[in-house]
Design a protein around this motif. Structure first.
Motif, mmCIF file in Angstrom:
data_model
loop_
_atom_site.group_PDB
_atom_site.id
_atom_site.type_symbol
_atom_site.label_atom_id
_atom_site.label_comp_id
_atom_site.label_asym_id
_atom_site.label_seq_id
_atom_site.Cartn_x
_atom_site.Cartn_y
_atom_site.Cartn_z
ATOM 1 N N ASN B 23 0.849 -1.193 0.000
ATOM 2 C CA ASN B 23 0.000 0.000 0.000
ATOM 3 C C ASN B 23 0.881 1.238 0.000
ATOM 4 N N MET B 24 0.512 2.214 -0.797
ATOM 5 C CA MET B 24 1.281 3.452 -0.771
ATOM 6 C C MET B 24 0.422 4.592 -1.305
ATOM 7 N N VAL B 25 0.565 5.759 -0.714
ATOM 8 C CA VAL B 25 -0.149 6.940 -1.175
ATOM 9 C C VAL B 25 0.881 7.996 -1.552
ATOM 10 N N VAL B 26 0.759 8.538 -2.759
ATOM 11 C CA VAL B 26 1.694 9.574 -3.198
ATOM 12 C C VAL B 26 0.934 10.877 -3.376
ATOM 13 N N ILE B 31 8.116 13.860 -3.549
ATOM 14 C CA ILE B 31 9.155 12.977 -4.083
ATOM 15 C C ILE B 31 9.280 11.807 -3.131
ATOM 16 N N LYS B 32 8.876 10.656 -3.638
ATOM 17 C CA LYS B 32 8.838 9.466 -2.784
ATOM 18 C C LYS B 32 9.984 8.553 -3.153
ATOM 19 N N MET B 190 7.285 12.613 -8.137
ATOM 20 C CA MET B 190 8.245 11.572 -8.525
ATOM 21 C C MET B 190 8.255 10.426 -7.547
ATOM 22 N N ILE B 191 8.462 9.238 -8.096
ATOM 23 C CA ILE B 191 8.782 8.080 -7.265
ATOM 24 C C ILE B 191 10.167 7.617 -7.724
ATOM 25 N N ILE B 192 11.084 7.474 -6.775
ATOM 26 C CA ILE B 192 12.461 7.225 -7.154
ATOM 27 C C ILE B 192 12.964 5.930 -6.531
ATOM 28 N N VAL B 193 13.473 5.063 -7.369
ATOM 29 C CA VAL B 193 14.178 3.877 -6.897
ATOM 30 C C VAL B 193 15.658 4.169 -7.036
ATOM 31 N N GLU B 194 16.404 4.004 -5.965
ATOM 32 C CA GLU B 194 17.831 4.357 -6.034
ATOM 33 C C GLU B 194 18.588 3.587 -4.972
ATOM 34 N N HIS B 195 19.843 3.236 -5.272
ATOM 35 C CA HIS B 195 20.648 2.543 -4.257
ATOM 36 C C HIS B 195 21.555 3.507 -3.492
#
Lengths: 355, 245
Positions: B23-26, B31-32, B190-195
């Motif tokens: 579950n997620m709300v943006v 910027i998530k 934005m939704i950001i996937v990052e290491h």
């Protein structure tokens, strides 16, 4: 920003000036050469360049390889010839009916396949062409009593010199008709390349998933390419029938013709504007010469040589001969400009090295 | 205002539960961050939001409406743009033409598309020149190209999948500034996937941590970075040790 390293003239889509001179020479060629056979070879070069362009729009640009383009050519030829024989309709109008029928066939082949991933389009085009070839070759009387004449083929009614029935006693009108058709096809390819359609098609060819993620409707744009390509191919068929005044299913629906069209565009450079013309200029005279010299003793040798040329091109110029030929013409451009004491194009562009 | 809502999202690949009950709300302009170990389901979630494949269960609401079952190109036209983790430049096109493909989503005129593409080209400060073939550019430029193409479609929601991987610290800083500027001036969510944990902490309003397809925690960046569970599954003790030095 302008001084970045490696900046040079890389717009491969620009048509070199010297090529326009070549086009002009082609325009006046029949006034200089009176040899019917050479004129015939040029007609065949234009014919295959035109069909290569037709193939290039759907296959070269979207990467969906058609190996049954003969089906589209054949439908156009058969429809206009049947209308000519049975209804006395001039092929000038028959070609429009032919184009409509061919476009419908193109949509029927393309629509289901373009929704799938994998080699389905290629397989379907082969199957469709073979189906038509076998059906027409073995059918004397088709539906509604249409006389298809089976493997005998259809003879176009001989009317002598009848321009309004697309029949000429000399080869020269055919020469100009096909030359114009080739120019038009090239011009349309040029427009496609510049506009949104071309960008989308090449994006689909490079990476369909990434293209779709950028809002490209894959099926729609592939179908648009197929429709344009089908309409062109259909005119090729009408021309073939009127030029030879005879068509038969084995040739006009044959796999040989399909492969020849694809090879010419592949060797010329798929996805390029002028590639099919260069491909046809290289392959058609070689093929004609070989079938003239060796056709009796070694039938099929022209196809073997095509294969060898194909192998050489794939090994050394995987993107076809287009880029090299265009480069040569660009150099000719620069040479001519220096001759006329003009600045070479590279300086005019303010980019890259000075000569 | 909520722009995107993920409800009980699950995805099974055969027997593997890639994502379960997520579950997620943006919020708009948020910027998530989305972090977690490899294989924890981050890219799977992106693929579902972009409608690349459907979830096994659950719903995705974009601007209040479900987008389940739509095609990726339709979703893009609606304003969701994504980048790919493995860069996918169009090899047949030049750099600027690659960006134009994105710009054509909002205009059919090639002059207008080129103008917009050039604007984005200037903004992102590429090393490569406009007409270079898209295959001949550096990794950092390829990452920028992914971002540029997505931006050119005029998105309201950007899904960025590891666009900083392979960039040097200076390039990363540059990208962070650009992303913050985009949020400020163009109102892009934005939704950001990052290491890179430093990058993501300096960028995000909130960070959601995934572990084996499940949400571990979602909170402010600094809270997440000090959460013992997150340290255990993802950051590691060494990160904490390095930070305290």
């Amino acid at each position: 920003m302008l001084q970045k390293l490696g900046e040079r003239k890389t717009d491969k889509n620009q048509i070199p000036f010297s090529l326009i001179i070549v086009a002009f020479v082609l325009l006046i060629l029949p006034l200089l050469i009176h040899n019917e056979y050479i004129i015939h070879i040029f007609v065949m070069v234009f014919f295959f360049a035109f069909l290569g362009s037709s193939w290039n729009i759907v296959s070269g640009f979207t990467g969906e390889l058609s190996l049954g383009h003969a089906a589209l050519v054949g439908i156009g030829g058969y429809v206009s010839t049947l209308l000519f024989i049975n209804a006395g309709l001039t092929p000038w109008i028959g070609m429009i009916v032919g184009a409509i029928v061919t476009v419908i066939a193109g949509i029927i082949i393309g629509y289901p396949c373009f929704k799938l991933r994998g080699p389905f389009f290629t397989l379907t085009t082969i199957a469709f062409a073979e189906l038509l070839r076998i059906y027409v070759s073995n059918t004397e009387t088709g539906p509604f009593g249409i006389q298809l004449k089976g493997s005998m083929g259809l003879l176009v009614p001989l009317l002598g010199n009848a321009p309004h029935f697309f029949e000429f006693s000399s080869k020269i009108p055919y020469y100009y008709i096909m030359l114009m058709a080739m120019f038009v096809a090239t011009w349309i390819t040029f427009l496609i390349r510049k506009k949104r359609l071309g960008h989308y098609l090449l994006a689909i060819k490079s990476d369909p998933d990434a293209a779709q993620a950028l809002g490209v409707n894959l099926t729609k744009y592939r179908l648009i390419a197929m429709i344009i390509s089908s309409a062109f191919a259909s005119f090729g068929g009408v021309f073939y029938a009127q030029y030879f005044r005879y068509i038969n299913a084995a040739r006009i629906f044959g796999l040989d013709l399909s492969i020849e069209i694809a090879l010419i565009a592949l060797i010329g450079g798929q996805g390029t504007i002028l590639g099919p013309i260069f491909g046809a200029l290289l392959l058609v005279p070689v093929g004609e010469y070989l079938s003239l010299k060796l056709g009796g003793s070694l039938p099929g040798s022209d196809l073997a040589i095509y294969g060898l040329i194909m192998m050489a091109v794939v090994l050394f110029m995987p993107r076809g001969i287009n880029n090299i030929v265009v480069k040569v013409f660009n150099n000719v451009d620069n040479f001519l400009m220096r001759l006329w004491r003009l600045k070479p194009r590279e300086i005019l562009n303010k980019k890259g090295r000075s000569p | 205002m909520i722009i995107l809502e993920l409800k009980n999202l699950s995805k099974n690949f055969g027997g593997l539960k890639a994502v379960s009950n997520f579950n997620m709300v943006v919020e708009k302009k948020e910027i998530k961050g989305l972090i977690g170990p490899n294989g924890s389901g981050k890219t799977t979630i992106f693929n579902m939001i972009a409608c690349y494949y459907p979830p096994t269960e659950g719903d995705i609401l974009y601007e209040g409406k479900s987008i389940l079952g739509l095609r990726p190109d339709i979703v893009c036209q609606m304003g969701i743009a994504r980048t790919f983790q493995l860069t996918r430049p169009f090899s047949e096109l030049s750099l600027i033409e690659n960006i134009m493909v994105g710009a054509f989503a909002t205009t059919s005129e090639e002059k207008e598309a080129r103008r917009r593409a050039e604007e984005i080209y200037e903004l992102l400060n590429f090393n490569a020149s406009l007409n270079q073939n898209a295959l001949d550019i550096t990794t950092a430029d390829r990452k920028k190209l992914e971002l540029a193409r997505a931006l050119a479609t005029g998105p309201k929601l950007l899904l960025l999948d590891e666009i900083m991987a392979g960039c040097n610290p200076q390039e990363k800083k540059e990208l962070i500034d650009i992303l913050l500027m985009l949020r400020k001036e163009k109102d892009i969510t934005m939704i950001i996937v990052e290491h890179d944990i430093r990058a993501i902490i300096s960028l995000c309003d909130k960070i959601s941590v995934l572990d084996r397809g499940m949400k571990l925690v979602e909170d402010l960046p600094n809270v997440v970075a000090n959460d013992q569970r997150v340290i255990n599954v993802y950051l590691g003790e060494e990160y904490v040790a390095a930070k305290s030095k």
